[in-house]
Design a protein around this motif. Structure first.
Motif, short mmCIF file in Angstrom:
data_model
loop_
_atom_site.label_atom_id
_atom_site.label_comp_id
_atom_site.label_asym_id
_atom_site.label_seq_id
_atom_site.Cartn_x
_atom_site.Cartn_y
_atom_site.Cartn_z
N ASP A 129 0.83 -1.21 0.00
CA ASP A 129 0.00 0.00 0.00
C ASP A 129 0.87 1.26 0.00
OD1 ASP A 129 -2.36 -1.46 -0.01
OD2 ASP A 129 -2.69 -1.26 2.16
N GLU A 130 1.93 1.26 0.81
CA GLU A 130 2.82 2.44 0.87
C GLU A 130 3.49 2.69 -0.48
OE1 GLU A 130 4.82 3.33 5.07
OE2 GLU A 130 5.25 1.30 4.33
N PHE A 131 3.94 1.61 -1.11
CA PHE A 131 4.61 1.78 -2.40
C PHE A 131 3.62 2.20 -3.48
CE2 PHE A 131 8.17 -0.26 -0.37
CZ PHE A 131 9.23 0.38 -0.97
N GLU A 132 2.43 1.62 -3.48
CA GLU A 132 1.42 2.02 -4.46
C GLU A 132 1.09 3.51 -4.33
OE1 GLU A 132 -3.08 0.88 -5.99
OE2 GLU A 132 -2.22 -0.23 -4.31
N ALA A 133 1.09 4.01 -3.09
CA ALA A 133 0.79 5.42 -2.84
C ALA A 133 1.87 6.35 -3.41
CB ALA A 133 0.62 5.66 -1.34
N LEU A 134 3.03 5.82 -3.76
CA LEU A 134 4.11 6.63 -4.33
C LEU A 134 3.97 6.82 -5.84
CD1 LEU A 134 7.10 5.17 -2.29
CD2 LEU A 134 6.04 7.43 -2.03
#
Length: 147
Positions: A129-134
Motif C-alpha cells: 500500500d505504501e509503495f502504491e501510494a508513491l
C-alpha cells in the motif's frame, strides 16, 4: 515528511557494483543501465535492481528526482548489463496509473529496495500500500527488448 535523499553510501556502493560488473562479476539481481547523459551526452551507468512483473521487466527510481531517471527518460533507449552480458532496451516511463500495480508488486520482488526506501524516508513499513501510494512521485520504467 522531508524530501527523501539518497543515503551517503550510495555513490561508493554504485562504484563498487559497476566495477564488479566490468570485471564480469554479477552482483545478485543487480544490473547496470547505461544511457547517454542528457546534458553532456557522455555515457552514464547506474546500478539498479530490475524485476519481472507480468512478463515485463521494470525498475523503480529509489527516490524522486534521481539524475539517472532523468537521463533514462531523455535517452529513451539504453543498455542493460549483468556481468559481461549486455543488451539494448527501450526505456518506457509509466504514468501514475500504470505504475500503481508495479509499485504494489515492488516490495515482494525487490526486498533490498524496501530497505533502501525505508532508509531514504520514503516509506515507514514498506508495505505494498505504501509503495502504491508513491505512484506519480517515483519514476517507474519498463524495459522493452530492442531487436
Amino acid at each position: 515528511m522531508s524530501q527523501p535523499t539518497p543515503p551517503r553510501y550510495l555513490k561508493p556502493m554504485n562504484r563498487l557494483v559497476k566495477g564488479l560488473h566490468k570485471l564480469g562479476i554479477p552482483t545478485g539481481a543487480a544490473m547496470v543501465l547505461t544511457v547517454p547523459g542528457r546534458k553532456t551526452g557522455r555515457l552514464r551507468s547506474t546500478p539498479m535492481t530490475p524485476f519481472t512483473y507480468r512478463g515485463d521487466l521494470y525498475t523503480v527510481a529509489g527516490y524522486p528526482g534521481a539524475d539517472w531517471a532523468a537521463n533514462a527518460r531523455a535517452a529513451g533507449i539504453g543498455t542493460l548489463s549483468r556481468g559481461r552480458r549486455s543488451w539494448r532496451v527501450k526505456i518506457v516511463e509509466l504514468d501514475a496509473e500504470e505504475a500503481r500495480p508495479v509499485l504494489r508488486a515492488f516490495p515482494a520482488q525487490v526486498p533490498v529496495g524496501v530497505g533502501f526506501a525505508k532508509r531514504s524516508g520514503l516509506v515507514h513499513d514498506g508495505t505494498p500500500d505504501e509503495f502504491e501510494a508513491l505512484a506519480g512521485q517515483l519514476t517507474v520504467f519498463r524495459f522493452d527488448p530492442v531487436n
